[in-house]
Design a protein around this motif. Structure first.
Motif, PDB file in Angstrom:
ATOM      1  N   THR A   8      -0.765  -3.550   7.415  1.00  0.00           N
ATOM      2  CA  THR A   8       0.656  -3.689   7.760  1.00  0.00           C
ATOM      3  C   THR A   8       1.254  -4.954   7.161  1.00  0.00           C
ATOM      4  OG1 THR A   8       0.075  -4.821   9.826  1.00  0.00           O
ATOM      5  CG2 THR A   8       0.352  -2.432   9.918  1.00  0.00           C
ATOM      6  N   SER A   9       0.682  -5.459   6.095  1.00  0.00           N
ATOM      7  CA  SER A   9       1.112  -6.743   5.543  1.00  0.00           C
ATOM      8  C   SER A   9       2.394  -6.621   4.726  1.00  0.00           C
ATOM      9  CB  SER A   9       0.008  -7.328   4.651  1.00  0.00           C
ATOM     10  OG  SER A   9      -0.101  -6.592   3.452  1.00  0.00           O
ATOM     11  N   SER A  10       3.037  -7.761   4.564  1.00  0.00           N
ATOM     12  CA  SER A  10       4.240  -7.816   3.739  1.00  0.00           C
ATOM     13  C   SER A  10       3.922  -7.469   2.287  1.00  0.00           C
ATOM     14  CB  SER A  10       4.864  -9.213   3.815  1.00  0.00           C
ATOM     15  OG  SER A  10       5.181  -9.551   5.149  1.00  0.00           O
ATOM     16  N   ILE A  11       2.758  -7.877   1.816  1.00  0.00           N
ATOM     17  CA  ILE A  11       2.389  -7.617   0.416  1.00  0.00           C
ATOM     18  C   ILE A  11       2.158  -6.123   0.195  1.00  0.00           C
ATOM     19  CG2 ILE A  11       0.589  -7.994  -1.318  1.00  0.00           C
ATOM     20  CD1 ILE A  11       0.338 -10.846  -0.264  1.00  0.00           C
ATOM     21  N   ARG A  12       1.532  -5.459   1.167  1.00  0.00           N
ATOM     22  CA  ARG A  12       1.302  -4.019   1.029  1.00  0.00           C
ATOM     23  C   ARG A  12       2.625  -3.255   0.979  1.00  0.00           C
ATOM     24  NH1 ARG A  12      -2.980  -0.331   2.293  1.00  0.00           N
ATOM     25  NH2 ARG A  12      -2.194   1.714   2.898  1.00  0.00           N
ATOM     26  N   ALA A  13       3.650  -3.790   1.634  1.00  0.00           N
ATOM     27  CA  ALA A  13       4.942  -3.100   1.695  1.00  0.00           C
ATOM     28  C   ALA A  13       5.770  -3.282   0.430  1.00  0.00           C
ATOM     29  CB  ALA A  13       5.733  -3.591   2.909  1.00  0.00           C
ATOM     30  N   LEU A  14       5.333  -4.163  -0.478  1.00  0.00           N
ATOM     31  CA  LEU A  14       6.077  -4.371  -1.724  1.00  0.00           C
ATOM     32  C   LEU A  14       5.759  -3.271  -2.737  1.00  0.00           C
ATOM     33  CD1 LEU A  14       5.506  -8.224  -2.211  1.00  0.00           C
ATOM     34  CD2 LEU A  14       7.668  -7.108  -1.594  1.00  0.00           C
ATOM     35  N   PRO A  15       6.698  -2.940  -3.599  1.00  0.00           N
ATOM     36  CA  PRO A  15       6.404  -1.996  -4.696  1.00  0.00           C
ATOM     37  C   PRO A  15       5.296  -2.553  -5.599  1.00  0.00           C
ATOM     38  CG  PRO A  15       8.765  -2.304  -4.447  1.00  0.00           C
ATOM     39  CD  PRO A  15       8.116  -3.332  -3.579  1.00  0.00           C
ATOM     40  N   LEU A  16       4.522  -1.646  -6.173  1.00  0.00           N
ATOM     41  CA  LEU A  16       3.367  -2.041  -6.982  1.00  0.00           C
ATOM     42  C   LEU A  16       3.775  -2.969  -8.124  1.00  0.00           C
ATOM     43  CD1 LEU A  16       0.304  -1.657  -7.449  1.00  0.00           C
ATOM     44  CD2 LEU A  16       0.878   0.265  -8.960  1.00  0.00           C
ATOM     45  N   ASP A  17       4.842  -2.641  -8.814  1.00  0.00           N
ATOM     46  CA  ASP A  17       5.257  -3.474  -9.948  1.00  0.00           C
ATOM     47  C   ASP A  17       5.733  -4.857  -9.499  1.00  0.00           C
ATOM     48  OD1 ASP A  17       4.570  -1.949 -12.074  1.00  0.00           O
ATOM     49  OD2 ASP A  17       6.580  -1.895 -12.960  1.00  0.00           O
ATOM     50  N   VAL A  18       6.347  -4.926  -8.337  1.00  0.00           N
ATOM     51  CA  VAL A  18       6.758  -6.229  -7.817  1.00  0.00           C
ATOM     52  C   VAL A  18       5.532  -7.088  -7.541  1.00  0.00           C
ATOM     53  CG1 VAL A  18       7.887  -7.422  -5.896  1.00  0.00           C
ATOM     54  CG2 VAL A  18       8.909  -5.343  -6.845  1.00  0.00           C
ATOM     55  N   VAL A  19       4.496  -6.486  -6.954  1.00  0.00           N
ATOM     56  CA  VAL A  19       3.254  -7.221  -6.692  1.00  0.00           C
ATOM     57  C   VAL A  19       2.639  -7.681  -8.010  1.00  0.00           C
ATOM     58  CG1 VAL A  19       0.908  -7.061  -5.774  1.00  0.00           C
ATOM     59  CG2 VAL A  19       2.803  -6.006  -4.527  1.00  0.00           C
ATOM     60  N   ALA A  20       2.596  -6.791  -8.987  1.00  0.00           N
ATOM     61  CA  ALA A  20       1.972  -7.126 -10.276  1.00  0.00           C
ATOM     62  C   ALA A  20       2.677  -8.293 -10.946  1.00  0.00           C
ATOM     63  CB  ALA A  20       1.974  -5.892 -11.183  1.00  0.00           C
ATOM     64  N   HIS A  21       3.991  -8.253 -11.009  1.00  0.00           N
ATOM     65  CA  HIS A  21       4.715  -9.317 -11.712  1.00  0.00           C
ATOM     66  C   HIS A  21       4.829 -10.588 -10.878  1.00  0.00           C
ATOM     67  CE1 HIS A  21       5.874  -7.058 -15.294  1.00  0.00           C
ATOM     68  NE2 HIS A  21       6.044  -6.004 -14.497  1.00  0.00           N
ATOM     69  N   ALA A  22       4.918 -10.451  -9.558  1.00  0.00           N
ATOM     70  CA  ALA A  22       5.023 -11.648  -8.703  1.00  0.00           C
ATOM     71  C   ALA A  22       3.734 -12.453  -8.726  1.00  0.00           C
ATOM     72  CB  ALA A  22       5.368 -11.235  -7.275  1.00  0.00           C
ATOM     73  N   PHE A  23       2.578 -11.761  -8.797  1.00  0.00           N
ATOM     74  CA  PHE A  23       1.285 -12.452  -8.745  1.00  0.00           C
ATOM     75  C   PHE A  23       0.605 -12.531 -10.117  1.00  0.00           C
ATOM     76  CE2 PHE A  23       1.961 -10.979  -4.394  1.00  0.00           C
ATOM     77  CZ  PHE A  23       1.613 -12.109  -3.656  1.00  0.00           C
ATOM     78  N   ASN A  24       1.327 -12.086 -11.165  1.00  0.00           N
ATOM     79  CA  ASN A  24       0.771 -12.139 -12.512  1.00  0.00           C
ATOM     80  C   ASN A  24      -0.531 -11.344 -12.603  1.00  0.00           C
ATOM     81  OD1 ASN A  24       0.763 -12.855 -15.232  1.00  0.00           O
ATOM     82  ND2 ASN A  24      -0.424 -14.722 -14.856  1.00  0.00           N
ATOM     83  N   LEU A  25      -0.500 -10.097 -12.150  1.00  0.00           N
ATOM     84  CA  LEU A  25      -1.660  -9.215 -12.159  1.00  0.00           C
ATOM     85  C   LEU A  25      -1.350  -7.977 -12.976  1.00  0.00           C
ATOM     86  CD1 LEU A  25      -2.427  -9.276  -8.308  1.00  0.00           C
ATOM     87  CD2 LEU A  25      -3.592 -10.634 -10.058  1.00  0.00           C
ATOM     88  N   ASP A  26      -2.405  -7.298 -13.459  1.00  0.00           N
ATOM     89  CA  ASP A  26      -2.159  -5.979 -14.035  1.00  0.00           C
ATOM     90  C   ASP A  26      -2.044  -4.975 -12.886  1.00  0.00           C
ATOM     91  OD1 ASP A  26      -4.748  -5.030 -13.259  1.00  0.00           O
ATOM     92  OD2 ASP A  26      -5.618  -5.956 -15.048  1.00  0.00           O
ATOM     93  N   ARG A  27      -1.647  -3.749 -13.194  1.00  0.00           N
ATOM     94  CA  ARG A  27      -1.355  -2.784 -12.130  1.00  0.00           C
ATOM     95  C   ARG A  27      -2.593  -2.436 -11.304  1.00  0.00           C
ATOM     96  NH1 ARG A  27       3.382   0.034 -12.164  1.00  0.00           N
ATOM     97  NH2 ARG A  27       2.386   1.919 -11.341  1.00  0.00           N
ATOM     98  N   ASP A  28      -3.754  -2.392 -11.934  1.00  0.00           N
ATOM     99  CA  ASP A  28      -4.976  -2.073 -11.184  1.00  0.00           C
ATOM    100  C   ASP A  28      -5.307  -3.194 -10.197  1.00  0.00           C
ATOM    101  OD1 ASP A  28      -7.379  -0.384 -10.756  1.00  0.00           O
ATOM    102  OD2 ASP A  28      -8.412  -2.173 -11.504  1.00  0.00           O
ATOM    103  N   GLN A  29      -5.162  -4.440 -10.651  1.00  0.00           N
ATOM    104  CA  GLN A  29      -5.412  -5.563  -9.749  1.00  0.00           C
ATOM    105  C   GLN A  29      -4.391  -5.588  -8.610  1.00  0.00           C
ATOM    106  OE1 GLN A  29      -5.143  -8.598 -12.811  1.00  0.00           O
ATOM    107  NE2 GLN A  29      -7.353  -9.028 -12.681  1.00  0.00           N
ATOM    108  N   ALA A  30      -3.139  -5.295  -8.951  1.00  0.00           N
ATOM    109  CA  ALA A  30      -2.104  -5.258  -7.918  1.00  0.00           C
ATOM    110  C   ALA A  30      -2.405  -4.171  -6.889  1.00  0.00           C
ATOM    111  CB  ALA A  30      -0.740  -5.018  -8.561  1.00  0.00           C
ATOM    112  N   ARG A  31      -2.913  -3.039  -7.359  1.00  0.00           N
ATOM    113  CA  ARG A  31      -3.262  -1.933  -6.454  1.00  0.00           C
ATOM    114  C   ARG A  31      -4.389  -2.366  -5.511  1.00  0.00           C
ATOM    115  NH1 ARG A  31      -3.635   1.379 -10.108  1.00  0.00           N
ATOM    116  NH2 ARG A  31      -1.539   2.295 -10.014  1.00  0.00           N
ATOM    117  N   GLN A  32      -5.371  -3.098  -6.026  1.00  0.00           N
ATOM    118  CA  GLN A  32      -6.462  -3.603  -5.178  1.00  0.00           C
ATOM    119  C   GLN A  32      -5.923  -4.574  -4.121  1.00  0.00           C
ATOM    120  OE1 GLN A  32     -10.015  -5.013  -7.306  1.00  0.00           O
ATOM    121  NE2 GLN A  32      -9.256  -3.932  -9.131  1.00  0.00           N
TER     122      GLN A  32
END
Length: 506
Positions: free
Chosen positions: A460-484
């Protein structure tokens, strides 16, 4: 010319008012802590049948949270004399059983003994008093501002009670130093020794703070006329004939008061189950009257509740019909330490139970809430923050590793917290907990009657609720890492130990 003089006078007047206002505001960054500390009581006041320990309310952590804290230990047959305070109290029973009473001004005495005839005389006056309630380990007792409160230990086990006083509640029209106004005896004022001296920072005053009770200062003639009693009784009222020590006195032959018998264990369990069923029904009614939400959102809502008002409310009446409860019949006690219906539970990680004004209506008047947590060894409470409240956490048993992080990303606390220690977790500061013992447990007092927490990791975290691409670009991750990062933790709040350390589940 007259208009110019008037304008100048108004300017000077308002300038003075604004200057005065600004001088009364806290200094900038006064409560932006660079470091938090585990706190222990720094003063102990011994009585005939117990001890009261206090934490310094001028400590930056407690002062900025606007609270004071004390721990009371009552021995067998110990009576804590009646007193009231200038701010609401929330009391957690860490250990023991006994009875207590609150005196609501204007309410009727509904407990009465049978009328008896004395030999050769007429009927003897009946003893009547306001109701008396039993308490047990795990109970929260709510005590409103200015309401006299007393408690008594009728068991062998010492009673240990942790009290939080909300000194910045709007009910308190004095300063932030809590005051206990005793109705009887002569005892030391536990908190007044912390009053700040001019130019000082709240150092303890030398020689303590010996004093009487709220009736001690009246003239004898006033009290004789007010109570219609003789001078000898007046001397007892003022504490002059009382050589017993302190605010907790021993009742050598046991306290004789009218109170219902203690329920047998089976009856007590049934009563608790009935209360829990009623609580679930109330929650169900509230959910039926809300707009439809996703099932997962409803579960989250049940745990954290929705924010309805800001901190320090003052007698909220806007959503009450006047028939749901009355002042004289308010429920004053609710158990969270031994509840069989926790709000969050994992057989391999632990359990959490929150108590809010939705479940315990008197908390709406106090503007406070409470949380009880029990976390198993090597399990953790995911990083989270308190959305709308400060949290004053007291360790009941065991120890755990805490990390608290401020808005600048600095760890203001990174260390072990042990039994009997207190940690203030300011609003919005991120915190994570990892238990170091199998029996680690805590109680947290929260400065909002409907507190809300927000997880930073997990289901139920705030990070899980973000769109995948937002997580990827906000944390400088590729999409697979963002998905993890979004999906790897399947737990909401309590995370079990690694597989190699999992405890056996019965």
């Amino acid at each position: 010319m007259a208009n110019k003089l008037l304008a100048l006078s108004l300017f000077l007047l308002f300038s003075g008012c604004f200057a005065s206002t600004f001088r009364q505001q806290p200094q900038q960054n006064e409560c932006q802590f660079q470091r938090l500390n585990a706190l222990e009581p720094d003063n102990s006041v011994k009585s005939e049948a117990g001890t009261i320990e206090t934490w310094n309310p001028n400590n930056d952590q407690l002062r900025c949270a606007g609270v004071a804290l004390s721990r009371c230990t009552i021995q067998r047959n110990g009576l804590r004399r009646p007193f009231y305070t200038n701010a609401p109290q929330e009391i957690y029973i860490q250990q023991g059983r006994g009875i207590f009473g609150l005196i609501f001004p204007g309410c009727r005495e509904t407990y009465e003994e049978p009328q008896e005839q004395e030999q050769g005389q007429g009927p003897r006056p009946q003893d009547r008093h306001q109701k008396v309630e039993h308490f047990r380990e795990g109970d929260i007792i709510a005590v409103p501002t200015g309401v006299p409160f007393w408690m008594y230990n009728n068991e062998q086990t010492p009673v240990i009670a942790i009290t939080l006083i909300d000194t910045t509640n709007l009910d308190n029209q004095l300063d932030q130093i809590p005051r206990r106004f005793y109705l009887s005896g002569n005892q030391e004022q536990e908190f007044l020794q912390y009053q700040q001296k001019e130019g000082g920072q709240g150092q303890q005053q030398e020689g303590g703070n010996e004093g009487g009770n709220v009736l001690s200062g009246f003239n004898d003639e006033f009290l004789e006329e007010a109570f219609s009693v003789d001078r000898e009784i007046v001397r007892n009222i003022k504490g002059k004939n009382d050589d017993r020590e302190g605010s907790i006195v021993e009742v050598k032959e046991g306290l004789k008061v009218i109170s219902p018998p203690t329920l047998r264990p089976r009856q007590g369990r049934e009563e608790e189950e009935e209360e829990e069923e009623e609580e679930e029904e109330r929650r169900g009614d509230r959910r039926r009257h809300r707009p439809h939400h996703h099932e997962e959102e409803e579960e989250e809502e049940e745990w954290s509740h929705q924010v309805r008002r800001v901190r320090r409310p003052h007698h909220h009446r806007e959503d009450r019909n006047g028939l749901e409860e009355t002042l004289c019949t308010l429920k004053l006690r609710h158990n969270i330490g031994q509840s069989t219906s926790p709000d969050a539970y994992n057989p391999q990680a632990g359990r959490l139970k929150t108590l809010t004004s939705l479940d315990f209506p008197i908390l709406r008047w106090l503007g406070l809430a409470a949380e009880h947590g029990s976390i198993y060894k090597n399990a953790m409470f995911v990083p989270y923050y308190n959305v709308n409240a400060n949290s004053i956490l007291y360790v009941l048993n065991g120890s755990a590793w805490f990390q608290v992080v401020d808005c600048s990303g600095n760890a203001v606390f990174n260390g072990e917290l042990n039994e009997g220690q207190v940690l203030t977790i300011p609003q919005n500061y991120a915190v994570a907990i990892k238990s170091l013992d199998d029996n680690f447990s805590y109680v947290a007092f929260k400065t909002n009657d409907i507190p809300q927490i927000a997880a930073l990791a997990g289901l139920t975290s705030s990070i899980r609720a973000l769109p995948l691409d937002v997580v990827a670009h906000a944390f400088n991750l590729d999409r697979d890492q963002a998905r993890q990062l979004k999906n790897n933790n399947p737990y909401k709040f309590l995370v079990p130990p690694p597989q190699s350390q999992l405890r056996a589940v019965a």
